[in-house]
Design a protein around this motif. Structure first.
Motif, mmCIF file in Angstrom:
data_model
loop_
_atom_site.group_PDB
_atom_site.id
_atom_site.type_symbol
_atom_site.label_atom_id
_atom_site.label_comp_id
_atom_site.label_asym_id
_atom_site.label_seq_id
_atom_site.Cartn_x
_atom_site.Cartn_y
_atom_site.Cartn_z
ATOM 1 N N VAL A 246 -1.562 0.551 24.498
ATOM 2 C CA VAL A 246 -1.797 0.533 23.053
ATOM 3 C C VAL A 246 -0.540 1.011 22.347
ATOM 4 C CG1 VAL A 246 -3.197 1.478 21.171
ATOM 5 C CG2 VAL A 246 -4.273 0.941 23.360
ATOM 6 N N ARG A 247 -0.020 0.197 21.442
ATOM 7 C CA ARG A 247 1.190 0.556 20.687
ATOM 8 C C ARG A 247 0.843 0.664 19.207
ATOM 9 N NH1 ARG A 247 6.175 -0.519 23.210
ATOM 10 N NH2 ARG A 247 7.128 -1.485 21.381
ATOM 11 N N ILE A 248 1.207 1.788 18.628
ATOM 12 C CA ILE A 248 0.848 2.058 17.232
ATOM 13 C C ILE A 248 2.113 2.092 16.385
ATOM 14 C CG2 ILE A 248 -0.230 3.765 15.701
ATOM 15 C CD1 ILE A 248 -1.697 4.651 18.441
ATOM 16 N N SER A 249 2.104 1.332 15.322
ATOM 17 C CA SER A 249 3.322 1.219 14.507
ATOM 18 C C SER A 249 3.428 2.349 13.486
ATOM 19 C CB SER A 249 3.334 -0.125 13.776
ATOM 20 O OG SER A 249 2.326 -0.123 12.784
ATOM 21 N N LYS A 250 4.658 2.548 13.023
ATOM 22 C CA LYS A 250 4.887 3.549 11.967
ATOM 23 C C LYS A 250 4.110 3.190 10.712
ATOM 24 C CE LYS A 250 9.593 4.373 13.544
ATOM 25 N NZ LYS A 250 10.955 3.843 13.361
ATOM 26 N N ALA A 251 4.089 1.892 10.403
ATOM 27 C CA ALA A 251 3.387 1.447 9.190
ATOM 28 C C ALA A 251 1.909 1.816 9.259
ATOM 29 C CB ALA A 251 3.544 -0.057 9.016
ATOM 30 N N ALA A 252 1.310 1.671 10.441
ATOM 31 C CA ALA A 252 -0.113 1.998 10.586
ATOM 32 C C ALA A 252 -0.339 3.487 10.348
ATOM 33 C CB ALA A 252 -0.608 1.601 11.974
ATOM 34 N N VAL A 253 0.529 4.303 10.923
ATOM 35 C CA VAL A 253 0.384 5.751 10.779
ATOM 36 C C VAL A 253 0.578 6.154 9.313
ATOM 37 C CG1 VAL A 253 1.300 8.000 11.482
ATOM 38 C CG2 VAL A 253 1.054 6.152 13.166
ATOM 39 N N GLU A 254 1.547 5.525 8.640
ATOM 40 C CA GLU A 254 1.765 5.825 7.221
ATOM 41 C C GLU A 254 0.518 5.538 6.396
ATOM 42 O OE1 GLU A 254 5.302 3.649 6.053
ATOM 43 O OE2 GLU A 254 6.436 4.937 7.444
ATOM 44 N N LYS A 255 -0.189 4.496 6.760
ATOM 45 C CA LYS A 255 -1.401 4.147 5.997
ATOM 46 C C LYS A 255 -2.597 5.010 6.386
ATOM 47 C CE LYS A 255 -0.308 -0.594 4.782
ATOM 48 N NZ LYS A 255 -0.191 -1.892 5.447
ATOM 49 N N GLY A 256 -2.411 5.901 7.341
ATOM 50 C CA GLY A 256 -3.496 6.831 7.664
ATOM 51 C C GLY A 256 -4.288 6.506 8.924
ATOM 52 N N PHE A 257 -3.742 5.644 9.762
ATOM 53 C CA PHE A 257 -4.457 5.296 10.995
ATOM 54 C C PHE A 257 -4.643 6.516 11.892
ATOM 55 C CE2 PHE A 257 -4.196 4.292 15.530
ATOM 56 C CZ PHE A 257 -5.259 3.424 15.680
ATOM 57 N N THR A 258 -5.846 6.646 12.449
ATOM 58 C CA THR A 258 -6.093 7.661 13.485
ATOM 59 C C THR A 258 -6.791 6.970 14.656
ATOM 60 O OG1 THR A 258 -8.279 8.253 12.694
ATOM 61 C CG2 THR A 258 -6.436 9.475 11.741
ATOM 62 N N LEU A 259 -6.803 7.643 15.801
ATOM 63 C CA LEU A 259 -7.423 7.033 16.978
ATOM 64 C C LEU A 259 -8.909 6.761 16.763
ATOM 65 C CD1 LEU A 259 -5.666 9.064 19.805
ATOM 66 C CD2 LEU A 259 -5.154 6.741 19.018
ATOM 67 N N LYS A 260 -9.507 7.578 15.905
ATOM 68 C CA LYS A 260 -10.918 7.397 15.616
ATOM 69 C C LYS A 260 -11.203 5.978 15.108
ATOM 70 C CE LYS A 260 -14.792 9.728 13.710
ATOM 71 N NZ LYS A 260 -15.414 10.188 12.525
ATOM 72 N N ASP A 261 -10.227 5.416 14.390
ATOM 73 C CA ASP A 261 -10.419 4.071 13.840
ATOM 74 C C ASP A 261 -10.691 3.035 14.932
ATOM 75 O OD1 ASP A 261 -10.057 5.019 11.262
ATOM 76 O OD2 ASP A 261 -7.888 4.805 11.374
ATOM 77 N N ILE A 262 -10.141 3.275 16.109
ATOM 78 C CA ILE A 262 -10.409 2.353 17.218
ATOM 79 C C ILE A 262 -11.903 2.333 17.523
ATOM 80 C CG2 ILE A 262 -10.068 2.000 19.709
ATOM 81 C CD1 ILE A 262 -7.197 2.912 19.380
ATOM 82 N N GLY A 263 -12.491 3.536 17.548
ATOM 83 C CA GLY A 263 -13.933 3.634 17.797
ATOM 84 C C GLY A 263 -14.747 3.009 16.676
ATOM 85 N N VAL A 264 -14.306 3.213 15.450
ATOM 86 C CA VAL A 264 -15.015 2.645 14.297
ATOM 87 C C VAL A 264 -15.039 1.115 14.402
ATOM 88 C CG1 VAL A 264 -14.920 2.358 11.776
ATOM 89 C CG2 VAL A 264 -14.489 4.608 12.803
ATOM 90 N N VAL A 265 -13.893 0.567 14.759
ATOM 91 C CA VAL A 265 -13.782 -0.883 14.901
ATOM 92 C C VAL A 265 -14.699 -1.393 16.018
ATOM 93 C CG1 VAL A 265 -12.231 -2.676 15.789
ATOM 94 C CG2 VAL A 265 -11.486 -1.173 13.923
ATOM 95 N N LEU A 266 -14.634 -0.735 17.158
ATOM 96 C CA LEU A 266 -15.429 -1.198 18.298
ATOM 97 C C LEU A 266 -16.926 -1.135 17.979
ATOM 98 C CD1 LEU A 266 -13.373 0.448 21.188
ATOM 99 C CD2 LEU A 266 -13.463 -1.984 20.595
ATOM 100 N N HIS A 267 -17.341 -0.029 17.369
ATOM 101 C CA HIS A 267 -18.754 0.097 17.002
ATOM 102 C C HIS A 267 -19.178 -1.039 16.066
ATOM 103 C CE1 HIS A 267 -21.697 1.571 13.932
ATOM 104 N NE2 HIS A 267 -22.425 1.652 15.027
ATOM 105 N N ALA A 268 -18.408 -1.230 15.023
ATOM 106 C CA ALA A 268 -18.779 -2.237 14.027
ATOM 107 C C ALA A 268 -18.768 -3.648 14.615
ATOM 108 C CB ALA A 268 -17.824 -2.159 12.830
ATOM 109 N N LYS A 269 -17.709 -3.972 15.323
ATOM 110 C CA LYS A 269 -17.592 -5.348 15.833
ATOM 111 C C LYS A 269 -18.600 -5.630 16.947
ATOM 112 C CE LYS A 269 -15.233 -8.267 14.813
ATOM 113 N NZ LYS A 269 -15.615 -9.322 13.825
#
Ligand code: SF4
Ligand code: ZN
Length: 737
Positions: A436-459
């Motif tokens: 898993v590669r996380i970009s600087k742009a994603a982190v700037e926008k507030g990405f956290t690892l929790k978002d991965i779980g949020v996505v998986l749950h929803a999808k």
């Protein structure tokens, strides 16, 4: 089915019908036979009777016919020694009881016209709370919500909770799920509605808590409402009882909660509701009706603690949670799937040979997990510095009435494209070699690892609602936790792989395609057969088969093998036809069991890449985790970069680790005995299977004859070793003819 509950329900049916017969008889003595009867402001007459029997009850006299019909529905009394093997008589008794209820309520309207309020809302000042039958205006306004999905259905609550607090708790849980709460009947004079008012909860259509009436007969208004909605919005013709009931079963998520003692009349009502597919969930110890058949799941479930009432009801009725929005700070969707996170844009990464990165999905029991719970155990992005790497374990737990262990790999593999859907986040690989590669742009926008779980749950809910009810995701970022998860995952991977162990390609007429990877490798089409698992290692023939069953229009389609064009190279007419279509003409044919002659296409997910070593008259293979040089002159990453775009590259092929020891592995090129070099770690990893397969081929010590990096990393370095060991490849036909 319990004879006791059958007895109670049938007795209840008799009680109700006898009572209504008496009441109608008295009414006919008091009023003219052509006296108008009915519920106010409706064009649907007595709606349950009209919708099911096609009878328009407009006068007292008109009541005779449905009442006679109900009487005839009553089955003979069940004696203690009788067997009642079918639900039929019980359902009939219930239906009779419900017809009786509707007639009874119509008589109440006639005899006590002020009993029910004529309006949509409760008149607190006048102390009047019972609303009775909904008129057509309310039905049109509210019923449409059952069709457009803004209300999935209703909870019919009969009786009273032990305390007002409990009543409030249960009802509020249903409100949160957008359900209507239809209330009827009392328990020793107390009703849920009384309890809610005591707790200052507003009741009325406006708050979706509808006080129909204080008696069990008032429960009929809920069914009348449902049936009118079926006629008005479902276009079902009155009298077509089968369609009406089917429509309700399939479209209206409704169920009954029986709070307090269940008497014979309640039992009849519960049995009647089974005809609609509406189960009853009770808090008392009434005999259960568990066999499933008419209701989606159980018919009557008893003894449910109040704290579990809501969850159990929703579960038994099969109400699905839908997650409309994916609540993350980044854009999300297929548009971002193919996007890369390059070195200069990289903030941080997990896996990719630098740290452990494992994804593992396991089935859970319904009560074991909490839907939507996402936890990060260990440091999250905020605690990770730019440029750092971190270990990651993505542990997904899924539960569902319809869920099977066989579905685990299918859902697990979804993490690949779903994580890629997140803008600025990239996912490569699978299983215990994910990256898993996380970009600087994603982190700037507030990405956290929790978002991965949020996505998986929803999808998972969006895409697999048919087979699952709950999804819980835990993300581990401490090394020891990731290791623990990885060990557990590997045991599961092994079990999954071995499910195809004893099958052969000749055994089956159908192979499966996999085109999951086409977003990265547009011409890539994996064909998966029992003896050739997908090159990512995550999908074998069984998995593809299950995936097709879950999603018949999805990425795993059956391929009829058709004519066998070459049994050794592995070429099949049906496969050729399919790949030509699926690669949009880019690939006309490929050989299933050869890396030398027209091999299968390769995408960037492959666990290993095999390459020819002409001077050794053999082949080598290298796995993703091995970062060093190899005798073909290219590292894994270079090979993947060159071969992984979806082309068929003679001399090279991507394959899974498991495939190495499958019987058809490069059969057309001489099979496993051609293998002259492998990284040591790979040899160790598949040691047991490699030894077994070697022995089958007459070389029990094949594993020792295969060179590794400790012997050398060039053809010149390893050739003397092969000669010394007497490697079988050296005496085989020339690799290139
Ligand atoms: Fe499917 Fe092949 Fe991609 Fe695996 S590598 S997901 S089998 S297309
Ligand atoms: Zn791929």
């Amino acid at each position: 089915m319990s004879r006791l509950v059958a007895f109670a329900a049938i007795q209840g049916g008799y009680n109700i019908i006898s009572k209504v017969e008496g009441r109608l008889k008295r009414a006919l003595e008091t009023y003219d036979a052509d006296t108008k009867v009915g519920f106010p402001n409706t064009a649907y007459f007595l709606p349950v009777i009209y919708s099911l029997l096609g009878l328009k009850v407009e006068t007292l006299e008109d009541m005779q016919k449905p009442l006679g019909f109900a009487r005839k529905l009553l089955p003979p009394h069940v004696k203690g020694h009788n067997h009642l093997p079918y639900l039929g008589p019980l359902l009939d008794a219930g239906m009779a009881g419900l017809i009786g209820f509707e007639l009874d309520e119509a008589l109440r309207y006639l005899e006590d016209p002020d009993f029910y309020l004529p309006s949509e809302d409760v008149d607190e000042d006048a102390g009047k709370i019972w609303l009775g039958a909904a008129d057509d205006t309310i039905m049109r306004k509210r019923g449409v919500e059952f069709v457009d999905g803004s209300a999935p259905g209703f909870a019919a609550i009969v009786g009273a909770a032990p305390t007002p607090e409990i009543a409030k708790e249960i009802v509020e849980e249903y409100q949160k799920r957008s359900l209507y709460i239809f209330c009827a009947a009392n328990q020793n004079g107390t009703t849920v509605i009384d309890q809610l008012r005591e707790m200052d909860v507003q009741v009325g259509w406006g708050t979706r808590i509808v006080p129909f009436g204080p008696d069990i007969s008032s429960a009929i208004f809920a069914l009348g409402f449902a049936n009118r909605a079926a006629m008005a919005f479902g276009g079902v013709t009155p009298g077509d009882h089968k369609k009406i009931l089917m429509y309700n079963k399939d479209r209206i998520f409704a169920f009954v909660n029986a709070l307090g003692d269940v008497n014979a009349e309640w039992a009849a009502a519960a049995a009647g509701c089974v005809n609609w597919g509406f189960p009853t969930i009770a808090d008392t110890d009434i005999p259960e009706i568990l066999p499933t058949g008419i209701c989606t799941y159980e018919h009557v479930v008893a003894n449910v603690p109040h704290s579990e009432m809501v969850q159990k009801s929703v579960e038994v009725r099969g109400l699905k949670t839908t997650v409309a929005e994916i609540d993350i700070p980044l854009a999300f969707g297929p548009a971002y799937e193919g996007e890369r996170v390059r070195g200069a844009d990289l903030y941080s990464q997990a896996g990719g040979g630098k740290t452990n990165c494992t994804e593992f999905l396991r089935m859970a029991e319904m009560n074991e997990i909490e839907d939507g719970k996402v936890t990060v155990v260990g440091p999250d992005i905020a605690d990770i510095n730019e440029g750092d790497t971190f270990p990651l374990g993505i542990f997904m737990q899924v539960a569902g009435r319809e869920f099977q262990e066989d579905f685990e790999p299918i859902l697990e593999r979804q993490t690949h494209h779903l994580i890629n859907y997140i803008q600025g986040v990239m996912h490569i690989g699978q299983r215990d070699i994910a990256w898993v590669r996380i970009s600087k742009a994603a982190v700037e926008k507030g990405f956290t690892l929790k978002d991965i779980g949020v996505v998986l749950h929803a999808k998972f809910h969006q895409d697999f609602n048919k087979i699952l009810d709950k999804v819980q995701v835990t993300l581990y970022t401490n090394q020891e936790d990731v290791e623990k998860l990885t060990t557990e995952a590997r045991a599961a991977y092994k079990r999954r792989d071995e499910r195809v162990e004893n099958m052969t390609d000749e055994d089956v007429e159908t192979f499966y395609s996999c085109t999951l990877c086409q977003s990265f490798a547009p011409t890539h089409v994996c064909t998966v057969s029992p003896e050739r698992t997908g090159l990512c290692g995550a999908y074998n023939w069984m998995d593809c088969k299950a995936s097709f069953e879950i999603n018949p229009t999805g990425p795993n389609q059956p391929i009829e093998k058709g004519e066998v064009l070459d049994p050794v190279l592995g070429q099949f007419a049906g496969v050729n036809e399919f790949i030509k279509k699926a690669s949009r003409g880019a690939i006309e044919s490929y050989n299933f069991y050869s890396m030398v002659v027209d091999p299968m296409t390769t995408c960037g997910c492959c666990e290993c890449i095999a390459a020819m070593l002409p001077s050794c008259n053999g082949v080598m293979t290298v796995n993703r985790e091995y970062a060093g040089e190899t005798p073909c002159g290219m590292k894994f990453t270079t090979l993947a970069g060159v071969m992984g775009g979806g082309a068929s590259s003679p001399g090279f092929v991507g394959h899974s680790k498991f495939n190495i020891t499958q019987k058809k592995f490069i059969l057309g090129d001489g099979g496993l005995l051609r293998m002259v070099w492998m990284p040591k770690s790979l040899k160790d990893e598949i040691k047991e299977r490699l030894e077994k397969r070697g022995a089958e081929l007459g070389h029990p010590d094949l594993i020792d004859k295969i060179a590794d990096e400790t012997v050398g990393i060039t053809e010149e370095e390893i050739l003397p070793y092969l000669q010394e060991k007497g490697h079988p490849a050296l005496s085989m036909d020339p690799l290139i003819g």
